[in-house]
Scaffold this motif. Sequence first.
Motif, short mmCIF file in Angstrom:
data_model
loop_
_atom_site.label_atom_id
_atom_site.label_comp_id
_atom_site.label_asym_id
_atom_site.label_seq_id
_atom_site.Cartn_x
_atom_site.Cartn_y
_atom_site.Cartn_z
N CYS A 42 0.84 -1.20 0.00
CA CYS A 42 0.00 0.00 0.00
C CYS A 42 0.88 1.24 0.00
O CYS A 42 2.05 1.20 0.35
N ARG A 43 0.27 2.36 -0.36
CA ARG A 43 1.06 3.57 -0.58
C ARG A 43 0.31 4.81 -0.11
O ARG A 43 -0.87 4.97 -0.40
N LEU A 44 1.01 5.68 0.60
CA LEU A 44 0.53 7.02 0.95
C LEU A 44 1.42 8.01 0.22
O LEU A 44 2.63 8.04 0.44
N THR A 45 0.84 8.82 -0.66
CA THR A 45 1.65 9.71 -1.49
C THR A 45 0.98 11.08 -1.64
O THR A 45 -0.24 11.21 -1.50
N ASN A 46 1.82 12.10 -1.88
CA ASN A 46 1.31 13.41 -2.27
C ASN A 46 0.36 13.99 -1.22
O ASN A 46 -0.60 14.68 -1.54
N THR A 47 0.65 13.69 0.06
CA THR A 47 -0.26 14.00 1.17
C THR A 47 0.48 14.79 2.23
O THR A 47 1.69 14.62 2.41
N SER A 48 -0.22 15.63 2.97
CA SER A 48 0.40 16.42 4.04
C SER A 48 -0.30 16.21 5.37
O SER A 48 -1.51 15.96 5.42
N VAL A 49 0.48 16.32 6.44
CA VAL A 49 -0.05 16.41 7.81
C VAL A 49 0.66 17.59 8.46
O VAL A 49 1.89 17.57 8.62
N ILE A 50 -0.09 18.62 8.81
CA ILE A 50 0.49 19.87 9.30
C ILE A 50 -0.22 20.30 10.58
O ILE A 50 -1.46 20.37 10.64
N ASP A 51 0.57 20.55 11.64
CA ASP A 51 0.05 21.11 12.90
C ASP A 51 -1.14 20.32 13.43
O ASP A 51 -2.13 20.91 13.90
N TYR A 52 -1.05 19.01 13.40
CA TYR A 52 -2.13 18.16 13.92
C TYR A 52 -1.84 17.87 15.39
O TYR A 52 -1.48 16.76 15.78
N ASN A 53 -2.01 18.91 16.22
CA ASN A 53 -1.49 18.89 17.58
C ASN A 53 -2.57 19.01 18.64
O ASN A 53 -3.53 19.77 18.48
N SER A 54 -2.36 18.27 19.72
CA SER A 54 -3.18 18.45 20.92
C SER A 54 -2.77 19.74 21.62
O SER A 54 -1.62 20.17 21.54
N SER A 55 -3.70 20.34 22.35
CA SER A 55 -3.36 21.53 23.14
C SER A 55 -2.47 21.18 24.32
O SER A 55 -1.79 22.05 24.87
N GLY A 75 2.18 -3.86 8.72
CA GLY A 75 2.11 -4.65 7.51
C GLY A 75 3.46 -4.80 6.85
O GLY A 75 4.52 -4.66 7.49
N THR A 76 3.47 -5.05 5.52
CA THR A 76 4.73 -5.26 4.80
C THR A 76 4.69 -4.59 3.43
O THR A 76 3.62 -4.43 2.83
N HIS A 77 5.88 -4.22 2.95
CA HIS A 77 6.07 -3.70 1.60
C HIS A 77 5.22 -2.45 1.31
O HIS A 77 4.76 -2.24 0.19
N ASN A 78 5.03 -1.62 2.32
CA ASN A 78 4.28 -0.38 2.13
C ASN A 78 5.23 0.78 1.85
O ASN A 78 6.42 0.71 2.15
N ARG A 79 4.67 1.86 1.32
CA ARG A 79 5.49 3.00 0.92
C ARG A 79 4.84 4.31 1.34
O ARG A 79 3.63 4.48 1.16
N VAL A 80 5.64 5.24 1.87
CA VAL A 80 5.22 6.62 2.11
C VAL A 80 6.17 7.51 1.31
O VAL A 80 7.37 7.51 1.56
N ASP A 81 5.63 8.26 0.35
CA ASP A 81 6.50 9.04 -0.52
C ASP A 81 5.85 10.37 -0.90
O ASP A 81 4.62 10.49 -0.94
#
Length: 442
Positions: free
Chosen positions: A119-132, A145-151
């Motif tokens: 599986c793949r997560l691509t072209n995605t952002s996580v910004i300031d996802y913060n608890s107070s 899992g196995t053979h996954n990619r974040v790019d």
Amino acid sequence: MKKIKCLGLVWLLASGLTGFAKDYPVSSAKELSALSLKPGDRVLMKAGEWKDQQLKFKGNGVKGRPIVLMAANAGKTVLNGNSTLDIDGSWLVVDGLSFANGRLDSGEVVNFSEKSFSCRLTNTSVIDYNSSDDKVDYTWVSLRGTHNRVDHCLLKGKNHQGVTMVVWLSEKPNYHQIDHNYFGPRPELGRNGGETIRIGTSTWSFHDSFTLVEENIFEHCDGEIEAVSVKSGRNIVRNNLFYECKATLTLRHGNHSEVIGNYFIGNGKPGTGGVRIIGEDHNVRDNYFQDLTGTGNSAAISVMAGLPNPILVSHWQVKNARITDNLILNCKEPFAIAAGYRKDRYLPALNTYFAKNIILSNVSPLKVYDEKVVVNFEDNLIFSTAFSGEKGRGFELRNEQLKKGSSGLFLRPGQADFKPFWESEQIGPGWFLDINKKFTIN
């Protein structure tokens, strides 16, 4: 003949290769969960705010025909509140999402399930996802899992407890790939638990992961002393940029990992570090270290002292470390030997090999914290006005000057000019502007 043709059609239908893929527009997590997805299908997420949506992306694509969950307009599907994403299946692709200004109480923002495969997560952002509350502990991206990619993703602004991205181990190796991502500023947490990437855990540290971390940018990742913490075996961290990070790439647990061709640029920022070595059979070669100010555990290259009778969370003895072909320039402490030495942490590194490295320094290139440690020095070049004590024992003094290339990086003697990866590759989401800026090198 007709029977053979019919059987062939049945096989094509069963394998999902007929080309009858569908597009499914959705506007909520509920609509996504109601779908029965097949290879080649695409789920198009409506642009706009998605608040408090727990996305469950399930299905089984095939190689060459993944199932895709994507923003209809990249970067315009914005998830916030307590929104999360769970990727559960095989050959699934998530593309173009934006997680921004949300918060959780626990868990992870994006999770690859234990059964996830290719599986793949691509072209995605996580910004300031913060608890107070900065003591609330949750992860932004968890890789199971196995053979996954974040790019080509962007993660920046994490200021609470917990690692930004974690590779979790199991009985079999992961073979994950983390590449072409931008890991932006993370302020100092003031305690342990502020890593940007961690591969494994202490309790699983004798298991192999085979994770590849390649061509990522780490900028101002100051959460704690370890920007990247390797806690498993047989990983490769290759050709990444660590820019003004008040932290190190630490081989904390596990054995047989490789650190190859990375760039550590400190620009004189206080506390900037390089590579810290703990464990057995590690290979640290062809890396570039410049203007780092860290000492001891945060030296450009630091070989740690070990604890006797160690438990899984301890600092294990260094054995058979190979440190070769590195370029170390104007660093406050180029090579620290037996860093962290104290009365209860005294086991010397064994069979350390330090060869064919080039050091440019106006201070002593070697800092020895325990005189009992024996290092095998061979064919190292020293450009220094303060070098003493090692001439003729694996070091050669040079009076010539090193040249700079067009990128501002120094070149090895005889090396042709080149562009580093951040000047020639797309880093982070294609829709996010100003990541591939020119990084200043003093």
